[in-house]
Structure formats: C-alpha cells, structure tokens
Scaffold this active site. Structure first.
Site, PDB file in Angstrom:
ATOM      1  CG  HIS A 163      -6.987  -7.584 -11.546  1.00  0.00           C
ATOM      2  ND1 HIS A 163      -6.743  -7.248 -12.757  1.00  0.00           N
ATOM      3  CD2 HIS A 163      -7.543  -6.529 -11.111  1.00  0.00           C
ATOM      4  CE1 HIS A 163      -6.992  -6.001 -13.104  1.00  0.00           C
ATOM      5  NE2 HIS A 163      -7.396  -5.530 -12.002  1.00  0.00           N
ATOM      6  NE  ARG A 208     -11.610  -6.152 -11.112  1.00  0.00           N
ATOM      7  CZ  ARG A 208     -11.116  -5.650 -10.065  1.00  0.00           C
ATOM      8  NH1 ARG A 208     -11.143  -6.252  -9.100  1.00  0.00           N
ATOM      9  NH2 ARG A 208     -10.832  -4.544 -10.303  1.00  0.00           N
ATOM     10  CG  HIS A 223      -7.275  -8.537  -7.535  1.00  0.00           C
ATOM     11  ND1 HIS A 223      -6.035  -7.770  -7.235  1.00  0.00           N
ATOM     12  CD2 HIS A 223      -8.343  -7.460  -7.457  1.00  0.00           C
ATOM     13  CE1 HIS A 223      -6.345  -6.414  -7.265  1.00  0.00           C
ATOM     14  NE2 HIS A 223      -7.566  -6.350  -7.242  1.00  0.00           N
ATOM     15  NE  ARG A 273     -13.217  -5.931  -5.190  1.00  0.00           N
ATOM     16  CZ  ARG A 273     -11.857  -5.371  -5.702  1.00  0.00           C
ATOM     17  NH1 ARG A 273     -12.095  -4.090  -5.426  1.00  0.00           N
ATOM     18  NH2 ARG A 273     -10.929  -5.857  -5.999  1.00  0.00           N
TER      19      ARG A 273
HETATM   20  P1  FAD Z   1      -5.357  -4.611   4.186  1.00  0.00           P
HETATM   21  O1  FAD Z   1      -5.039  -3.434   3.589  1.00  0.00           O
HETATM   22  O2  FAD Z   1      -4.752  -5.758   3.479  1.00  0.00           O
HETATM   23  O3  FAD Z   1      -4.720  -4.618   5.567  1.00  0.00           O
HETATM   24  C1  FAD Z   1      -4.470  -5.723   6.441  1.00  0.00           C
HETATM   25  C2  FAD Z   1      -3.845  -5.557   7.739  1.00  0.00           C
HETATM   26  O4  FAD Z   1      -3.933  -6.818   8.496  1.00  0.00           O
HETATM   27  C3  FAD Z   1      -2.291  -5.399   7.593  1.00  0.00           C
HETATM   28  O5  FAD Z   1      -1.762  -4.286   8.410  1.00  0.00           O
HETATM   29  C4  FAD Z   1      -1.695  -6.576   8.011  1.00  0.00           C
HETATM   30  O6  FAD Z   1      -0.218  -6.598   8.622  1.00  0.00           O
HETATM   31  C5  FAD Z   1      -2.618  -6.966   9.159  1.00  0.00           C
HETATM   32  N1  FAD Z   1      -2.759  -8.522   9.511  1.00  0.00           N
HETATM   33  C6  FAD Z   1      -3.235  -9.280   8.962  1.00  0.00           C
HETATM   34  N2  FAD Z   1      -2.984 -10.540   9.574  1.00  0.00           N
HETATM   35  C7  FAD Z   1      -2.717 -10.093  11.042  1.00  0.00           C
HETATM   36  C8  FAD Z   1      -2.254 -10.882  12.218  1.00  0.00           C
HETATM   37  N3  FAD Z   1      -2.527 -12.148  12.306  1.00  0.00           N
HETATM   38  N4  FAD Z   1      -1.771 -10.012  13.223  1.00  0.00           N
HETATM   39  C9  FAD Z   1      -1.637  -8.731  12.983  1.00  0.00           C
HETATM   40  N5  FAD Z   1      -1.967  -7.902  11.955  1.00  0.00           N
HETATM   41  C10 FAD Z   1      -2.289  -8.602  10.697  1.00  0.00           C
HETATM   42  N6  FAD Z   1      -9.210  -2.118  -4.143  1.00  0.00           N
HETATM   43  C11 FAD Z   1     -10.005  -0.883  -4.589  1.00  0.00           C
HETATM   44  O7  FAD Z   1     -11.267  -0.498  -3.940  1.00  0.00           O
HETATM   45  N7  FAD Z   1      -9.547  -0.199  -5.477  1.00  0.00           N
HETATM   46  C12 FAD Z   1      -8.494  -0.726  -6.219  1.00  0.00           C
HETATM   47  O8  FAD Z   1      -7.897   0.187  -7.018  1.00  0.00           O
HETATM   48  C13 FAD Z   1      -7.730  -1.704  -5.729  1.00  0.00           C
HETATM   49  N8  FAD Z   1      -6.466  -1.893  -6.119  1.00  0.00           N
HETATM   50  C14 FAD Z   1      -5.858  -3.188  -5.624  1.00  0.00           C
HETATM   51  C15 FAD Z   1      -4.801  -3.627  -6.262  1.00  0.00           C
HETATM   52  C16 FAD Z   1      -4.026  -4.527  -5.713  1.00  0.00           C
HETATM   53  C17 FAD Z   1      -2.644  -4.941  -6.323  1.00  0.00           C
HETATM   54  C18 FAD Z   1      -4.502  -5.107  -4.497  1.00  0.00           C
HETATM   55  C19 FAD Z   1      -3.613  -6.467  -3.903  1.00  0.00           C
HETATM   56  C20 FAD Z   1      -5.625  -5.187  -4.107  1.00  0.00           C
HETATM   57  C21 FAD Z   1      -6.385  -3.928  -4.577  1.00  0.00           C
HETATM   58  N9  FAD Z   1      -7.680  -3.834  -4.022  1.00  0.00           N
HETATM   59  C22 FAD Z   1      -8.383  -2.331  -4.561  1.00  0.00           C
HETATM   60  C23 FAD Z   1      -8.485  -4.184  -3.222  1.00  0.00           C
HETATM   61  C24 FAD Z   1      -8.065  -3.286  -1.826  1.00  0.00           C
HETATM   62  O9  FAD Z   1      -6.888  -2.893  -1.978  1.00  0.00           O
HETATM   63  C25 FAD Z   1      -8.203  -4.225  -0.508  1.00  0.00           C
HETATM   64  O10 FAD Z   1      -9.510  -4.965  -0.653  1.00  0.00           O
HETATM   65  C26 FAD Z   1      -8.296  -3.288   0.682  1.00  0.00           C
HETATM   66  O11 FAD Z   1      -7.117  -2.348   0.667  1.00  0.00           O
HETATM   67  C27 FAD Z   1      -8.224  -4.168   2.001  1.00  0.00           C
HETATM   68  O12 FAD Z   1      -8.039  -3.379   3.120  1.00  0.00           O
HETATM   69  P2  FAD Z   1      -8.026  -3.780   4.390  1.00  0.00           P
HETATM   70  O13 FAD Z   1      -7.811  -2.688   5.347  1.00  0.00           O
HETATM   71  O14 FAD Z   1      -9.368  -4.675   4.632  1.00  0.00           O
HETATM   72  O15 FAD Z   1      -6.917  -4.872   4.396  1.00  0.00           O
HETATM   73  C1  SIN Z   2      -7.411  -2.157 -10.507  1.00  0.00           C
HETATM   74  O1  SIN Z   2      -6.839  -1.203 -10.245  1.00  0.00           O
HETATM   75  O2  SIN Z   2      -7.637  -2.949 -11.417  1.00  0.00           O
HETATM   76  C2  SIN Z   2      -7.710  -2.923  -9.148  1.00  0.00           C
HETATM   77  C3  SIN Z   2      -9.195  -2.100  -8.730  1.00  0.00           C
HETATM   78  C4  SIN Z   2      -9.964  -3.275  -7.706  1.00  0.00           C
HETATM   79  O3  SIN Z   2      -9.261  -4.295  -7.370  1.00  0.00           O
HETATM   80  O4  SIN Z   2     -10.760  -2.609  -7.371  1.00  0.00           O
END
Ligand code: FAD
Ligand code: SIN
Length: 525
Positions: free
Chosen positions: A241, A288, A349, A384
């Site tokens: 990011h 990005r 990121h 992305r």
């Molecule tokens: P996560 O939400 O990361 O959940 C992972 C889960 O897996 C957690 O519950 C964890 O405990 C569990 N887990 C992991 N390993 C294990 C294990 N071995 N055993 C048991 N449980 C486990 N995306 C956007 O589209 N818009 C945004 O504005 C945006 N902003 C962001 C800002 C930040 C600061 C960050 C870090 C990311 C951002 N992203 C954004 C990206 C987005 O948030 C993520 O890609 C998305 O939320 C991933 O969701 P997920 O359900 O795949 O995983």
């Molecule tokens: C951000 O708010 O800039 C993060 C957005 C994203 O990772 O998709």
C-alpha cells in the site's frame, strides 16, 4: 477428541463468517479462529467495498478498471462474476445490519480510490471493515447451527496422506476430510472431521517485517494447502500500500486510506513538491503498484524514509467528518491533518495470489473450498484494484456455499483418520530458536523481496530461507506442537512460494517489478 461437522470453516473474517451464515441452513457449521472472532484483516479495512450502484457507473466500467489494474493477468470470468454479483451481496450485507454511510438525500455516499474511474466505494466512515465484522459477529452469535471456536489453531488439513498413502502434486483426487486443530487453552490437538472444509485464513502480511496486517496474518491456509499438495498460484504479486503512516517500530503499521487521495489529498516530497505526475498522468490516483513504486523511487533518490500526504488544502470540517479515525489517530501523534502533512511510506498490505479456486470456490483438493485473501480467484491478476477484496471475499463465499450444498449430503465422514501423534516430541528447549528465525524471515523478505526485485536478491533470499527451512523442520519434528512453531513453518513456506514464483517470472508485470526484466512481455509465457 474427534468432532464432526458438515462444514468446517477455518477463519472468521468476511469470507469465513459469510460462508458460515449462508451454509448454516444446510447443516452444522464449526467456525474456527486462531485468536478472537474479531481479530482479522477484515476488521482493519478502512476505505470500503467496491460495487456498482448508480449511474454514470456501470458494470463495464468496474470490469475495465479491474482489468487495467490487473495488468493483463486477470481471469475475465472471475472479474465479470465479482462485478456483476456485487450488488446482490451488498444487499445481503445490508439485510444483516451492515451500515454504509449515506448522503443527506438518502443515497450511498460513494468514495473514489486509485484506479477507479467512478465513485463506487461504499463505506462506513473510515472504518468499514470494523462495521462489517461487528455486524456479522452479531448475526453469528444468534445462529444455533454455528459453533464458534475461538483460540483454536488449524495445524494441517487431513487427506489420504494421514491414512498412510503417499500424496504428491500428481496424485489424482486428493480429498480433504477436515483438519487437525490445536486448542490453545488446553494444548490438546483435536481431529475435526468434516464433509466440506473451507479455507478462509486471510493474508500473509507477517511474512514481512512491516505490514498493515494484524498478527494473525501468517499465511497459514496457503501453507497448509501447499503441504497437502494443493495448487497455489501468483504468489509473486504482493501488494504494497502506498501510504502506511510512517511510525518506525509500530506493528501493524497504521494505514492512511487511499480514499483520502480520492478525496483530494496529494503526495509530496519532503520539500513540498508534487512528484506523481512525473510517473503517471493520473497523478496521486494512479493504481497502487505505480504509486508505491514511484514513492519508493523518490525515497531512494533522496535518501528519505518517507514522503508526505497533504490534505491541508481541503475543508477541515469535511476532512474530520469523512476520516474521523485517521484524524484522531494522527492527532494523538501530534499531527493535525487539517494543518500538517502526514508522513507516509509504502508498506506490505495484501497478497493477490494464493490457493487456486474455480468459479465455484473449489480448490484442486476435493471437498476443500477457499475464499477471501488466501484464495486466488484470478480477479486481481497482477495487481488488486482498491476495495475489490472485501467484495471478492463475500461473492466467492456465496459461490462456495451454493456449490457445496449440492454435494454435502453425498459425502461421508472419513472415520479412519488417526488422532494426532506426538510420540517422541518434547517442549522446545528455547523459544528464541523460533522467535529469532521468525525475525530472520521477515528481514529477508523486507530486504530482498520488496517492491523492486532482482534475480540476485531473490536467489540470496532463497538460499537464506533454505537454511531456516531445514532448521525449522528439524525442530518441528522434535517439538510439542505450538502455535508459534506452526506459524514459523507457515511463514517459511509462504516466503518460499513468493520467491519461487518471482524467480519464475521473466518479466515485470503489475506488482512484480524486477530490474533484470524491466519490461512486460507482450504475451504471458
Ligand atoms: P481475514 O479477515 O484476515 O480473516 C482471517 C481469519 O482466519 C481470522 O479469523 C484468523 O483468526 C483466521 N485464521 C488464520 N489462520 C488460522 C489458523 N491457522 N487457524 C484458525 N484460524 C485461522 N479490502 C477492501 O476491499 N477494502 C478496504 O478498504 C480494505 N482496507 C484494508 C485495510 C487494512 C489495514 C488491511 C490490513 C486490509 C484491507 N483490505 C481492504 C483487505 C481486506 O481487509 C482483506 O483482504 C479481507 O478482509 C480478507 O478477509 P478474509 O476473510 O479473507 O480474511
Ligand atoms: C484503503 O483504504 O486504502 C485500503 C483499501 C484496500 O486495501 O482495498
């Protein structure tokens, strides 16, 4: 002790929870998370969630923007699927109680971010992810068909390998029967048998020394599937990011959302001069990969550790209203963003690659699905588009449920899987053997596998990693299983895959930039 569920969901971010909610009417669901339900990348999302809502936006424009950002590497079918199914998923989130900001006229207040040709980002102030995570947790808690397991760490998925068969990547019909899971409170390892297993373990940020991701993001799902000989792809496309708040030593790095540039913030060098127009006519709103590389270059040329993000020319009250959390966070550090420029630098990121899935969320392993950041759907290609990941997570969780419910009743539990065998293991003599190796992986990745790469750096990273791999596997064989040693194994596997895939790519494309092959190949090879 063995537990049996129709659906075993590993991960409680948007991908895992939405899968659990949608699958619950069809059977018993176990939802695992390695810490608490709310600790996920999802909770940290700031900018919002991309979806076409009003004219002049339309599907064609969102598809086009996604393809341009992806730099010729997207899977068109996945892009069309996510973009076209997004509005229905937003509707469902609203029905679950998620609150997106509206204007005085009652329309969604849409933000714009880098690479988007229209305002299309639904958001809740500047903490959209927290709002989504909390709303879904409220739904989960009331669902009698979902059992939540907090502080349960998935170690391995179960396949024919655990029945004593030799499984290689050429073995046809590898099957998943569930997972071995560590209860971190009792240190007991349970066998979770399931008909359907879903990997929703999120990102890999902690493979790097600096990241916006919380501590849970250690790429466990990708590493587990890799060890089970499932197909993993596109690991070289690691997204940095452009604007992490410059605060050395802080972990995770606090993000300054891209939406602030959509709102009008400008990137400037330390002397106050704008520089983005030199790199791209879209200026601060270019995708990005371009912005992060431009900042990296400016910092290197000038020997600076950060650049500035300037929003001081905007109306102070409006800035505070749109970005209340960023305003508060910066003020705590003595930076009043309505008057002072914000020091920022690029930061790990997101990962575009991961466990390969088809349009139904199926992985290469039978009865194993993947959704969210740990998966590779082909939506993001080589880079992305901002705010396309939350929407991808829920669209693919939905697809996976729709597919899984057509087969779940035909699958039998595999009762022959033995309990976890820890004969001959003992507590690790010194934790420093694990913690120091972890630090070494992070440093190797930050130093040699960052925004700009070269074969020399990648090969050096690989040879350092091989030593850590051998030492860690040896330690793992002798040690009682703990979350720490499993996470170390996992980050080593993920780092290995990133470097291996990066070395294979003989061009620069999207997020993978190498000085040895600075040009993009016309056709992918
Ligand atoms: P996560 O939400 O990361 O959940 C992972 C889960 O897996 C957690 O519950 C964890 O405990 C569990 N887990 C992991 N390993 C294990 C294990 N071995 N055993 C048991 N449980 C486990 N995306 C956007 O589209 N818009 C945004 O504005 C945006 N902003 C962001 C800002 C930040 C600061 C960050 C870090 C990311 C951002 N992203 C954004 C990206 C987005 O948030 C993520 O890609 C998305 O939320 C991933 O969701 P997920 O359900 O795949 O995983
Ligand atoms: C951000 O708010 O800039 C993060 C957005 C994203 O990772 O998709």
């Amino acid at each position: 002790m063995t537990r049996k569920y129709d659906f075993l969901v590993i991960g409680s971010g948007l991908a895992g929870i939405s899968f659990a909610l949608k699958a619950a009417p069809y059977g018993k669901v176990a939802l695992l998370c390695k810490t608490t339900l709310d600790e996920s990348n999802t909770s940290y999302a700031q900018g919002g969630i991309a979806a076409v809502t009003y004219e002049p936006d339309n599907f064609e424009k969102h598809i086009e923007d996604t393809l341009i950002a992806g730099d010729g590497h997207c899977n068109l079918a996945a892009v069309e699927k996510v973009v076209k199914e997004a509005p229905a998923q937003i509707k469902e989130m609203l029905s679950w109680g998620v609150d997106f900001d509206k204007t005085d006229e009652g329309l969604f207040d849409l933000h714009r971010e880098g690479g988007h040709s229209e305002h299309r980002i639904l958001h809740h102030k500047d903490n959209t992810g927290y709002e989504i995570q909390q709303s879904l947790i409220r739904k989960i808690r009331n669902n009698p068909n979902i059992e939540v397991y907090e502080n349960y760490f998935a170690i391995e998925i179960l396949t024919q390998h655990h029945l004593g068969e030799v499984v290689t990547q050429h073995t046809p019909n590898i099957e998943c029967y569930g997972a071995y899971v560590l209860n971190q409170e009792t240190n007991h390892i349970h066998t979770f048998l399931s008909k359907i297993t879903v990997m929703a373990t999120g990102g890999i940020g902690n493979v790097y020394a600096t990241t916006t991701n919380p501590g849970i993001a250690t790429g466990d799902g990708i590493a587990m599937v890799h060890r089970a000989r499932g197909v993993i792809q596109d690991m070289e496309f690691v997204q940095f990011h452009p604007t992490g708040l410059y605060q050395p030593g802080q972990r995770p790095t606090y993000l300054i959302t891209e939406a602030i540039r959509g709102y009008g913030a400008i990137l400037r060098c330390k002397d106050g001069r704008e520089f983005m127009q030199k790199y791209d006519e879209r200026g601060s709103l270019a995708p990005r990969d371009i912005v992060a590389r431009a900042i990296d270059n400016e910092m290197k040329i000038r020997g600076h550790e950060f650049v500035y993000l300037d929003v001081t020319h905007k109306d102070p009250e409006e800035t505070k209203m749109h970005f209340p959390n960023i305003y508060k966070k910066c003020l705590e550090l003595g930076i009043d963003i309505t008057k002072d420029m914000i020091p920022v630098s690029p930061i790990q990121h997101y990962l575009c690659g991961g466990i390969v899935v088809d349009l139904n969320g199926r992985t290469s392993i039978n009865h194993l699905y993947a959704a969210g950041e740990c998966s590779c759907t082909g939506l993001h290609g080589a880079n992305r588009l901002a705010s396309n990941s939350l929407i991808e997570a829920i669209v693919y969780a939905d697809a996976a449920v729709k597919d899984a419910v057509t087969i779940v009743n035909d699958i039998k539990f595999n009762e022959f899987v033995p309990d976890w065998n820890d004969d001959g293991t003992k507590l690790p003599e010194e934790m420093v053997l694990i913690t120091q190796s972890f630090r070494e992986v992070e440093q190797i990745m930050n130093s040699y596998v960052g925004i700009v790469r070269s074969n020399l750096r990648l090969k050096r990273a690989m040879s350092r990693l091989e030593i850590l791999y051998r030492e860690t596997e040896d330690l793992f064989e002798r040690s009682v299983v703990s979350r720490e040693i499993c996470e170390l194994r996992n980050v080593i596997s993920v780092a290995y895959l990133i470097i291996k895939h990066a070395l294979r790519r003989k061009e620069s494309r999207g997020l993978h930039y190498t000085i040895d092959y600075p040009k993009r190949m016309r056709h992918e090879g």
